[in-house]
Scaffold this motif. Structure first.
Motif, mmCIF file in Angstrom:
data_model
loop_
_atom_site.group_PDB
_atom_site.id
_atom_site.type_symbol
_atom_site.label_atom_id
_atom_site.label_comp_id
_atom_site.label_asym_id
_atom_site.label_seq_id
_atom_site.Cartn_x
_atom_site.Cartn_y
_atom_site.Cartn_z
ATOM 1 N N ARG A 46 -13.217 -36.857 52.572
ATOM 2 C CA ARG A 46 -12.932 -37.006 51.142
ATOM 3 C C ARG A 46 -12.146 -38.278 50.827
ATOM 4 O O ARG A 46 -12.246 -38.823 49.732
ATOM 5 C CB ARG A 46 -12.166 -35.783 50.640
ATOM 6 C CG ARG A 46 -12.987 -34.506 50.630
ATOM 7 C CD ARG A 46 -12.191 -33.336 50.083
ATOM 8 N NE ARG A 46 -12.975 -32.119 50.070
ATOM 9 C CZ ARG A 46 -13.822 -31.776 49.104
ATOM 10 N NH1 ARG A 46 -13.977 -32.584 48.065
ATOM 11 N NH2 ARG A 46 -14.503 -30.642 49.161
ATOM 12 N N GLU A 47 -11.346 -38.739 51.781
ATOM 13 C CA GLU A 47 -10.525 -39.925 51.537
ATOM 14 C C GLU A 47 -11.363 -41.193 51.516
ATOM 15 O O GLU A 47 -11.184 -42.061 50.661
ATOM 16 C CB GLU A 47 -9.432 -40.027 52.596
ATOM 17 C CG GLU A 47 -8.408 -38.900 52.528
ATOM 18 C CD GLU A 47 -7.334 -39.054 53.580
ATOM 19 O OE1 GLU A 47 -7.374 -40.043 54.352
ATOM 20 O OE2 GLU A 47 -6.432 -38.188 53.638
ATOM 21 N N THR A 48 -12.282 -41.302 52.469
ATOM 22 C CA THR A 48 -13.101 -42.517 52.558
ATOM 23 C C THR A 48 -14.442 -42.368 51.834
ATOM 24 O O THR A 48 -15.159 -43.362 51.650
ATOM 25 C CB THR A 48 -13.374 -42.870 54.024
ATOM 26 O OG1 THR A 48 -14.156 -41.823 54.620
ATOM 27 C CG2 THR A 48 -12.068 -43.041 54.799
ATOM 28 N N MET A 49 -14.798 -41.105 51.463
ATOM 29 C CA MET A 49 -16.097 -40.815 50.845
ATOM 30 C C MET A 49 -17.246 -41.205 51.762
ATOM 31 O O MET A 49 -18.322 -41.610 51.311
ATOM 32 C CB MET A 49 -16.231 -41.505 49.488
ATOM 33 C CG MET A 49 -15.224 -41.026 48.461
ATOM 34 S SD MET A 49 -15.421 -39.265 48.039
ATOM 35 C CE MET A 49 -16.933 -39.293 47.090
ATOM 36 N N GLN A 50 -17.019 -41.076 53.067
ATOM 37 C CA GLN A 50 -18.067 -41.349 54.044
ATOM 38 C C GLN A 50 -18.495 -40.040 54.705
ATOM 39 O O GLN A 50 -17.719 -39.090 54.823
ATOM 40 C CB GLN A 50 -17.568 -42.321 55.117
ATOM 41 C CG GLN A 50 -17.315 -43.731 54.595
ATOM 42 C CD GLN A 50 -16.836 -44.656 55.689
ATOM 43 O OE1 GLN A 50 -16.166 -44.235 56.628
ATOM 44 N NE2 GLN A 50 -17.165 -45.935 55.569
ATOM 45 N N LYS A 70 -28.784 -37.883 68.160
ATOM 46 C CA LYS A 70 -28.813 -38.942 67.161
ATOM 47 C C LYS A 70 -27.718 -38.684 66.131
ATOM 48 O O LYS A 70 -27.496 -37.544 65.719
ATOM 49 C CB LYS A 70 -30.181 -38.970 66.472
ATOM 50 C CG LYS A 70 -30.291 -39.891 65.263
ATOM 51 C CD LYS A 70 -30.280 -41.359 65.632
ATOM 52 C CE LYS A 70 -30.537 -42.246 64.429
ATOM 53 N NZ LYS A 70 -30.480 -43.682 64.758
ATOM 54 N N ASN A 71 -27.015 -39.748 65.725
ATOM 55 C CA ASN A 71 -26.065 -39.610 64.622
ATOM 56 C C ASN A 71 -26.155 -40.809 63.691
ATOM 57 O O ASN A 71 -26.835 -41.797 63.988
ATOM 58 C CB ASN A 71 -24.629 -39.386 65.131
ATOM 59 C CG ASN A 71 -24.025 -40.615 65.792
ATOM 60 O OD1 ASN A 71 -24.668 -41.670 65.899
ATOM 61 N ND2 ASN A 71 -22.796 -40.483 66.244
ATOM 62 N N ALA A 72 -25.482 -40.716 62.561
ATOM 63 C CA ALA A 72 -25.501 -41.808 61.590
ATOM 64 C C ALA A 72 -24.326 -41.628 60.635
ATOM 65 O O ALA A 72 -23.909 -40.505 60.349
ATOM 66 C CB ALA A 72 -26.812 -41.818 60.806
ATOM 67 N N ARG A 73 -23.810 -42.765 60.140
ATOM 68 C CA ARG A 73 -22.777 -42.729 59.116
ATOM 69 C C ARG A 73 -23.369 -43.238 57.817
ATOM 70 O O ARG A 73 -24.056 -44.259 57.790
ATOM 71 C CB ARG A 73 -21.586 -43.607 59.515
ATOM 72 C CG ARG A 73 -20.376 -43.437 58.593
ATOM 73 C CD ARG A 73 -19.253 -44.365 58.980
ATOM 74 N NE ARG A 73 -19.581 -45.754 58.657
ATOM 75 C CZ ARG A 73 -18.755 -46.783 58.883
ATOM 76 N NH1 ARG A 73 -17.582 -46.577 59.446
ATOM 77 N NH2 ARG A 73 -19.117 -48.017 58.569
ATOM 78 N N VAL A 74 -23.107 -42.511 56.728
ATOM 79 C CA VAL A 74 -23.647 -42.906 55.418
ATOM 80 C C VAL A 74 -22.528 -42.871 54.381
ATOM 81 O O VAL A 74 -21.526 -42.169 54.539
ATOM 82 C CB VAL A 74 -24.815 -41.991 54.985
ATOM 83 C CG1 VAL A 74 -26.005 -42.148 55.908
ATOM 84 C CG2 VAL A 74 -24.378 -40.530 54.953
ATOM 85 N N ASP A 75 -22.723 -43.631 53.315
ATOM 86 C CA ASP A 75 -21.664 -43.800 52.308
ATOM 87 C C ASP A 75 -21.993 -43.208 50.941
ATOM 88 O O ASP A 75 -21.110 -43.091 50.104
ATOM 89 C CB ASP A 75 -21.352 -45.290 52.119
ATOM 90 C CG ASP A 75 -20.894 -45.963 53.395
ATOM 91 O OD1 ASP A 75 -20.150 -45.327 54.161
ATOM 92 O OD2 ASP A 75 -21.298 -47.119 53.624
ATOM 93 N N GLU A 76 -23.259 -42.826 50.717
ATOM 94 C CA GLU A 76 -23.654 -42.521 49.344
ATOM 95 C C GLU A 76 -23.576 -41.033 48.983
ATOM 96 O O GLU A 76 -23.962 -40.647 47.875
ATOM 97 C CB GLU A 76 -25.088 -43.015 49.090
ATOM 98 C CG GLU A 76 -26.152 -42.320 49.923
ATOM 99 C CD GLU A 76 -26.417 -42.999 51.262
ATOM 100 O OE1 GLU A 76 -27.475 -42.725 51.847
ATOM 101 O OE2 GLU A 76 -25.569 -43.789 51.697
ATOM 102 N N LEU A 77 -23.053 -40.190 49.851
ATOM 103 C CA LEU A 77 -23.015 -38.755 49.572
ATOM 104 C C LEU A 77 -21.698 -38.356 48.905
ATOM 105 O O LEU A 77 -20.720 -39.098 48.933
ATOM 106 C CB LEU A 77 -23.229 -37.966 50.861
ATOM 107 C CG LEU A 77 -24.493 -38.344 51.668
ATOM 108 C CD1 LEU A 77 -24.614 -37.490 52.904
ATOM 109 C CD2 LEU A 77 -25.736 -38.219 50.796
ATOM 110 N N GLU A 78 -21.679 -37.149 48.318
ATOM 111 C CA GLU A 78 -20.526 -36.755 47.512
ATOM 112 C C GLU A 78 -19.861 -35.463 47.962
ATOM 113 O O GLU A 78 -18.848 -35.063 47.385
ATOM 114 C CB GLU A 78 -20.960 -36.599 46.044
ATOM 115 C CG GLU A 78 -21.477 -37.898 45.435
ATOM 116 C CD GLU A 78 -21.933 -37.706 43.998
ATOM 117 O OE1 GLU A 78 -21.923 -36.549 43.525
ATOM 118 O OE2 GLU A 78 -22.288 -38.712 43.351
#
Length: 217
Positions: free
Chosen positions: A84-88, A108-116
């Motif tokens: 919640r702090e970084t919104m990642q 497999k993993n991934a980091r994304v930024d556009e989710l809420e």
């Protein structure tokens, strides 16, 4: 592949009746059916799968032979985490499958930024897993999807309604992808502890540790 044996049995005196077995693996069904055929009293012997499609013994044997060179017996563990702090969001999936007589595991993993939200991350993790299934050639098969998100599992299995518009879009997208790939999902909800591998992959993604591996196990 899970099937039922359906047969018409005829006695030496001409009496006939029909039988339908319990569901079982296609491999076991073929063994039992071949044993039944040796009696010489099976007038009509067929197999029915979960889609109620019928198979002759010849067709089922050919199918079982053909899939040995393709991924089958597929299980998918998935998990999503949200900061919640970084919104990642961190997404993770672990896929187990058999191919050509061997067992493999994909991580497999991934980091994304556009989710809420965390629920969105869980859906996105499942979407990531579907992309990996397509990459390794999984299609027109039953697949078990295992996760610790009751929201995702229960909404996709139809147990819970989906009122949130963003989650509904994710559910529609995932169901559309499964239909395109011919995947028949079987959902299983587990504890976070039982989903530790996917959870760790999601946590590593949030720490910017990228994982992509395929190994024989």
């Amino acid at each position: 592949m899970i099937v039922r044996i359906e047969l018409t049995y005829k006695t030496p005196k001409g009496a006939e009746t029909t039988f339908s077995s319990n569901e079982m693996s296609a491999k076991d069904a073929l063994i039992i059916a071949e044993d039944i055929e040796k009696t010489g009293r099976a007038k009509r012997l067929m197999f029915a799968d979960n889609s109620e499609s019928s198979w002759t013994m010849k067709e089922l044997k050919k199918y079982m032979k053909d899939i040995q060179t393709e991924p089958h017996h597929v299980s998918v563990y998935f998990d999503g985490g949200f900061n919640r702090e970084t919104m990642q969001s961190g997404l993770g999936c672990a896929i187990y499958y058999e191919q050509s007589g061997k067992t493999y595991r994909v991580r497999k993993n991934a980091r994304v930024d556009e989710l809420e939200s965390n629920n969105e991350a869980e859906y996105a993790a499942l979407d990531l897993a579907l992309k990996e299934l397509e990459r390794i050639g999984v299609h027109h098969l039953p697949v078990k999807f295992i996760g610790d998100s009751q929201v995702v599992i229960n909404q996709l299995s139809g147990e819970w309604p989906c009122y949130e518009e963003n989650l509904s879009r994710w559910a529609d997208r995932i169901e559309s992808e499964m239909e395109r790939l011919g995947i028949k999902p079987d959902y299983e909800s587990v504890s976070r502890k039982a989903n530790r591998e996917a959870d760790q992959l999601a946590s590593q993604a949030l720490k910017d540790i990228e994982i992509m591996s395929t190994i024989e196990i």
